[in-house]
Design an enzyme around this catalytic site. Structure first.
Site, PDB file in Angstrom:
ATOM      1  N   HIS A 197      23.123  19.736  42.830  1.00 54.31           N
ATOM      2  CA  HIS A 197      21.909  19.117  41.971  1.00 54.31           C
ATOM      3  C   HIS A 197      21.624  17.712  42.739  1.00 54.31           C
ATOM      4  CE1 HIS A 197      19.483  16.901  38.915  1.00 54.31           C
ATOM      5  NE2 HIS A 197      18.929  17.966  38.894  1.00 54.31           N
ATOM      6  N   ASP A 238      23.732  10.756  39.932  1.00 53.12           N
ATOM      7  CA  ASP A 238      23.512  12.102  39.658  1.00 53.12           C
ATOM      8  C   ASP A 238      24.857  12.957  39.907  1.00 53.12           C
ATOM      9  OD1 ASP A 238      22.412  14.959  39.831  1.00 53.12           O
ATOM     10  OD2 ASP A 238      20.616  13.708  39.921  1.00 53.12           O
ATOM     11  N   ALA A 293      14.094   8.267  30.331  1.00 54.94           N
ATOM     12  CA  ALA A 293      12.734   8.240  30.611  1.00 54.94           C
ATOM     13  C   ALA A 293      11.908   7.347  29.994  1.00 54.94           C
ATOM     14  CB  ALA A 293      11.986   9.504  31.283  1.00 54.94           C
ATOM     15  N   TYR A 347      12.563   4.961  27.868  1.00 53.37           N
ATOM     16  CA  TYR A 347      12.668   3.483  27.755  1.00 53.37           C
ATOM     17  C   TYR A 347      11.379   2.826  28.250  1.00 53.37           C
ATOM     18  CZ  TYR A 347      17.431   5.033  26.223  1.00 53.37           C
ATOM     19  OH  TYR A 347      18.533   5.584  25.921  1.00 53.37           O
ATOM     20  N   ASP A 386      21.092  15.903  57.440  1.00 51.77           N
ATOM     21  CA  ASP A 386      19.718  15.365  57.193  1.00 51.77           C
ATOM     22  C   ASP A 386      19.812  14.169  56.348  1.00 51.77           C
ATOM     23  OD1 ASP A 386      18.068  16.856  58.471  1.00 51.77           O
ATOM     24  OD2 ASP A 386      17.076  17.812  56.892  1.00 51.77           O
ATOM     25  N   SER A 393      13.309  17.240  37.421  1.00 52.50           N
ATOM     26  CA  SER A 393      14.305  16.565  38.178  1.00 52.50           C
ATOM     27  C   SER A 393      14.014  16.543  39.563  1.00 52.50           C
ATOM     28  CB  SER A 393      15.732  17.555  38.148  1.00 52.50           C
ATOM     29  OG  SER A 393      16.527  17.081  37.044  1.00 52.50           O
TER      30      SER A 393
END
Length: 842
Positions: A216, A178, A319, A321, A186, A386
C-alpha cells in the site's frame, strides 16, 4: 464497491488503511538507511540485477542540459558578450536576436562538470546581461494518457500541463506515513524509518530497510513521485523525493501510537519535509493524534489525508481534524466515486481505477475486477481515497507553499468548483484539484485568490456537514503570501445570506472575513462571497443538517401519537428534493439513575435502520463514537441484539441516534418506527384492575380499568393503542375505564391492545409503562360436554372406574370450573376449578 455499514460500537482498530483491499506482498531486499541512522543495510539487496550492498537513491533525469547556459544580452556589444562568457570560462556555441526588444540570446558551453546553476548566477551579474539560465529540458509525460488519465485535463488534475511549465517538484520532499515504501526504481526515496511504541529510541522510530509486508505505501508513493522515465507510471511530482515512515503493525493495522511517533519526527524542521500524506484513517477521534497533527501544521507543513471509503456522512480521522486537507475520490468519468465519504472533505482527486506502480513480486498483480484491464507492465489499477490523497500531496509539492493553511486555501481556490451535473455537491466540496492552476498561483504577479470555508458549532467535527448556526469565512490571499494590502470588504450571498464584513489580517498574508448564519435551512445550498469592487468570487456548497440530525436532538416524548413512538425515515425523502434528505434522527432522552430504556425499531421501508445511545454530554453524534453506551440493530451493526435495552447509571440527557447504513438515497430509504418505554427503578403507582374486558352489556367485565396515581412534578396521560397507533387518550391521574370505543365514540374491533401510561416532568424526563389489554365482546361458547366413564364406581376403590373425567370444548381461553350437584337437587357437593386454560378441548 462494497461499502461496509456503520459498525457501532464494535470498532476495534484504532486506524485502518482506507483501501478497498489490502494485498499482502512479499518484499525482498533492503534499502539505504535513513540519514543519520546506524541501521545496517541489507547486504542481499538486488541492485540492477547484481547482488550487492546498499545503493544510493536512483538517479533522477536531469532537468537541464549539462554544461550549457542560455544568456540574454540587452544592447551589449560584442566585447561585453565575450567578457560575460569569459567570466565562467565558457565559449559561445550559437546565438540569435529576438524579434521583440532586440535582445540577443547566446548558448554558452561550460567546462565539463561545471556547476550550471552557479555559472548562471555568476553570468547574470555581468554588465549588459538581461538573464542567464540553464538550458531547461522539457518533457512530455512518458505514461500513456490512457493509463495515467489522472495526470491529464479533467477528469484528471492537469499535472501534465504543470510538468510542461517546469513544475515537477524538484527539491521538495513528501513524507508518506504508511506501510513503508518498497524498493521501486521509479522512486527517489531519501529516507526510510520504522516507528512503533516498542522501538526503544527517544522518538520510537529507527532506520528501516526497503522490505515491506504490504504494498500500500509503495503504491501511494508512486502516485506522488514516480519518475517520468518511460517505465511504469509518472507521479504528480516526478522530481520530488519520498521520505518513508513505516507505521503498520501486525495484520496491517496502524496503531495511532506509531503514527504519532512518525508525525513528531516529521514536525522537526531538520527532517526537511514539505508535505505529509496520510492515506489512513478510522472513525474514532483521538486527542493524541490531533495534537501530533497540530504540531506538523504548526511547523508549516501541509497534511493531506484520505476522507474515507464508507460512502457516508461519517467523518474519518485524521482527515476530519481542523487544518488537515481531506481528499475525496473522483472517477475517470468526472463524477464522485460511490465509496467516497464526505463527513469532511476539502477537495477531490482521482481515486477510482487510478494507476499505481507495483514492483515485481510484491503480491497479487491482478486488476481490481471493477477496473478496466491495464496494458502497461508493472502498473496496477486500484481504487480508494487512499489513492486520491497522494495525488493532492504531489500537487502541493509542485510549489513552495511555506505555510500549511495558505497551501490548503490555495488548493481550494484553484480547484474546479463545478460539481458533476446532477450530483450531490457536498462530496465534491471545493472541487477537483487543478495542479497546473495551483502551481501557476505561486508565480510572481499571480492574482489575488478568494476561497470560502464553513465551520460548524463548537464540538462538531471540523468541516463536517453544516449545522444551523454555521459560520462562513471568506479568505483573500496570494498563494505565495505576498498580499500586503487589506482587500477591503467581503460580500456574502446565497446560503451565507447577503451579509458583509470587513477583511482583517489573519497571518501569513491571508485576510479573513466571517459571517454567521443561525437560520440556515436544511438541504444542499450554495453560498458565495465576493471581494467588493472586484470580479473575484468564491462559492461553497453545503448540506445543512436538520434540527434532529445532531445534538441536542429533539424530545423523544412528543405530543399525541408521538408520546411513545416515532415514525420517520433517514437518508432520503424520495422526492428528489435535497432538503428532504436526512442523515440521522437524534432524540434527547432524559433518564434518572436506574431508569430502564427499552426501544424497538421496526423497518417500514427501504434499508434496515439501527440506533445507538450516547452518554450525557455528547455534542456530536457523527464525531464521538466513543460515547456510545448501547446500540440496537443486531450483529450486522455490531450490536448484541435487535432491540435496545439500557439501564442508566446516572441522571442525565442521553442522545438516541437512529440511522441507516451507507448506501445512497432512494425513495423511502430507511423508513422506521421507533417504539419505546422507560421505567424507573422504584416503580410507578400504577394498577391495571381489569386487563381483559368484554363490553357486551352483561355486567361482567364490561370495562377495562386502571388506576394511575399522581406523582409530584409529573403530568400523567394514558393512551390505549392498537400496536403503536393511539385509539384513546385519557389525560390526568386517577382511575380510568375503557368501554371499547375510540375518542370519536366509534366501537372498536375485538383483539389485543396496549395501555400506555406516560408520566412526564417539566424537565423533560418521561416514564412510560405499557400493559397488554384485551377487548372481547364475544360470549364464550361451551360445547361437547362429556364425562367418562359414566357411570363410575369409586367404591370399593378396586382400581376400576374409580374416577370420572369431565371434558368440554371452549371457544376462548379462560378458567374452567366444574360443579357437581346432588341428583335432582341444587345442592352442590363439589367444585372443581382449573387454572387459566387455552381455547380448545379441555
Amino acid at each position: 464497491m462494497h461499502r461496509p455499514t456503520r459498525a457501532v460500537p464494535a470498532w476495534a482498530v484504532l486506524a485502518a488503511l482506507l483501501v478497498a483491499a489490502a494485498v499482502p506482498a512479499r518484499a525482498a531486499g533492503g534499502g539505504a538507511p535513513d540519514r543519520g541512522s546506524t541501521a545496517t543495510p541489507d547486504a542481499g539487496r538486488v541492485v540492477g540485477g547484481v547482488r550487492g550492498g546498499a545503493s544510493s537513491p536512483p538517479a533522477r533525469r536531469a532537468r537541464y542540459a549539462p554544461g550549457r547556459l542560455l544568456v540574454g544580452f540587452a544592447g551589449a556589444a560584442a566585447p561585453a558578450r565575450r567578457a560575460a562568457a569569459a567570466a565562467v570560462n565558457a565559449r559561445t556555441v550559437t546565438g540569435w536576436t529576438g524579434r521583440a526588444g532586440g535582445t540577443r540570446t547566446q548558448v554558452l558551453a561550460l567546462d565539463p562538470g561545471a556547476d550550471v546553476r552557479a555559472a548562471a548566477r555568476r553570468v547574470a551579474t555581468q554588465p549588459g546581461v538581461a538573464f542567464a539560465e540553464p538550458d531547461w529540458i522539457r518533457r512530455v509525460d512518458s505514461c500513456a494518457p490512457s493509463v495515467c488519465w489522472h495526470l491529464g485535463p479533467g477528469p484528471g488534475v492537469r499535472a501534465t500541463a504543470a510538468h510542461t511549465a517546469g513544475h515537477t517538484g524538484a527539491g521538495r520532499t513528501v513524507a508518506v506515513i504508511d506501510t513503508g515504501v518498497g524498493d521501486l526504481g521509479d522512486l527517489d526515496v531519501s529516507s526510510r524509518r520504522y516507528c512503533s511504541p516498542f522501538v526503544h529510541t527517544a522518538s520510537h522510530c529507527r532506520g528501516a530497510s526497503a522490505a515491506v509486508a504490504i504494498s500500500h505505501g509503495t503504491e501511494v508513493a508512486s502516485l506522488v513521485a514516480a519518475a517520468d522515465d518511460n517505465t511504469g507510471i509518472t507521479g504528480v511530482a516526478p522530481d520530488a523525493a519520498i521520505a518513508s515512515w513505516r507505521v503498520d503493525g501486525a495484520g496491517g493495522g496502524i496503531p495511532v501510537s506509531a503514527e504519532i511517533a512518525a508525525l513528531e519526527e516529521v514536525a522537526n524542521p531538520a527532517r526537511g519535509v514539505d508535505v505529509v500524506n496520510l492515506s489512513l484513517g478510522g472513525p474514532e477521534r483521538s486527542a493524541a493524534e490531533q495534537a501530533a497533527v497540530d504540531d506538523v501544521l504548526a511547523a508549516g507543513v501541509p497534511v493531506v489525508a484520505s476522507a474515507g471509503n464508507e460512502g457516508s456522512y461519517l467523518p474519518e480521522y485524521p482527515a476530519a481534524y481542523h487544518g488537515v486537507i481531506a481528499v475525496g475520490a473522483s472517477t475517470d468519468s468526472g463524477g464522485i466515486a460511490d465509496f467516497s465519504s464526505y463527513g469532511k472533505v476539502d477537495v477531490v482527486a482521482p481515486g477510482e481505477c487510478v494507476p499505481v506502480a507495483r514492483r515485481p513480486g510484491s503480491g497479487d498483480q491482478r486488476q481490481r475486477p471493477d477496473c478496466p484491464a491495464d496494458p502497461n507492465g508493472g502498473v496496477h489499477l486500484d481504487s480508494g481515497t487512499s489513492f486520491a490523497a497522494p495525488i493532492v500531496a504531489g500537487t502541493l509539492a509542485l510549489a513552495a507553499t511555506g505555510d500549511a493553511r495558505r497551501a490548503r486555501l490555495a488548493l481550494e481556490a484553484t480547484a474546479d468548483a463545478d460539481p458533476p451535473a446532477g450530483a450531490d455537491a457536498k462530496p465534491w466540496a471545493h472541487g477537483l484539484v487543478d495542479a497546473a492552476a495551483f502551481a501557476d498561483a505561486h508565480e510572481p504577479g499571480a492574482p489575488t485568490l478568494l476561497t470560502l470555508e464553513t465551520r460548524g458549532p463548537p464540538g462538531t467535527a471540523d468541516g463536517q456537514l453544516a449545522h444551523p448556526g454555521t459560520t462562513f469565512t471568506a479568505f483573500a490571499f496570494k498563494a505565495d503570501g505576498s498580499l500586503a494590502a487589506n482587500p477591503g470588504t467581503a460580500d456574502f450571498g446565497g446560503a451565507a445570506g447577503g451579509g458583509s464584513g470587513a477583511f482583517a489580517a489573519s497571518g501569513g498574508g491571508v485576510y479573513a472575513s466571517t459571517v454567521a448564519r443561525p437560520d440556515l435551512a436544511a438541504g444542499t445550498r450554495q453560498a458565495d462571497a465576493t471581494i467588493r469592487g472586484t470580479a473575484t468570487t468564491a462559492t461553497d456548497t453545503v448540506r445543512v443538517l436538520r434540527h434532529d440530525d445532531q445534538a441536542p436532538g429533539v424530545p423523544l416524548s412528543g405530543a399525541g401519537d408521538d408520546a411513545w413512538r416515532q415514525v420517520d425515515g433517514v437518508q432520503g425523502g424520495g422526492d428528489g428534493d435535497p432538503a428532504d434528505d436526512d442523515l440521522d434522527d437524534v432524540y434527547a432522552v432524559a433518564l434518572g439513575a436506574g431508569d430502564r430504556l427499552d426501544a424497538t425499531l421496526t423497518r417500514r421501508s427501504g434499508v434496515q435502520v439501527a440506533a445507538v445511545l450516547f452518554s450525557p454530554g455528547t455534542s456530536d453524534v457523527l464525531g464521538q463514537p466513543e460515547r456510545v453506551v448501547a446500540c440496537s440493530g443486531g450483529l450486522r451493526f455490531g450490536c448484541p441484539s435487535v432491540g435496545l435495552h439500557f439501564v442508566a447509571p446516572a441522571r442525565g440527557t442521553y442522545l438516541l441516534d437512529v440511522y441507516a447504513p451507507a448506501g445512497g438515497f432512494g425513495p423511502g430509504a430507511g423508513g422506521y418506527r421507533l417504539t419505546w418505554t422507560v421505567r424507573n427503578r422504584v416503580g410507578l403507582p400504577l394498577t391495571v384492575t381489569v386487563a381483559a374486558c368484554s363490553p357486551n352489556g352483561d355486567g361482567v367485565r364490561d370495562r377495562c380499568a386502571w388506576d394511575a396515581r399522581a406523582v409530584a412534578g409529573f403530568a400523567v396521560s394514558s393512551f390505549v393503542t392498537r400496536g403503536a397507533v393511539a385509539v384513546l387518550h385519557r389525560p390526568g391521574a386517577g382511575s380510568h375505564r375503557w368501554d371499547g370505543r375510540d375518542d370519536q365514540g366509534d366501537q372498536l374491533g375485538d383483539g389485543a391492545y396496549w395501555l400506555r401510561v406516560l408520566y412526564r416532568s417539566v424537565s423533560g424526563r418521561a416514564l412510560l409503562r405499557a400493559f397488554p389489554v384485551v377487548l372481547d365482546r364475544r360470549p364464550p361458547r361451551i360445547a361437547d360436554p362429556a364425562a367418562a366413564p359414566n357411570p363410575f364406581e369409586p367404591l370399593p376403590r378396586d382400581g376400576d372406574r374409580d374416577r370420572v373425567t369431565f371434558a368440554i370444548t371452549s371457544s376462548e381461553a379462560g378458567r374452567l370450573r366444574v360443579v357437581v350437584y346432588r341428583s335432582a337437587s341444587t345442592v352442590a357437593v363439589r367444585h372443581l376449578v382449573g387454572g387459566p386454560l387455552p381455547a380448545g378441548r379441555q
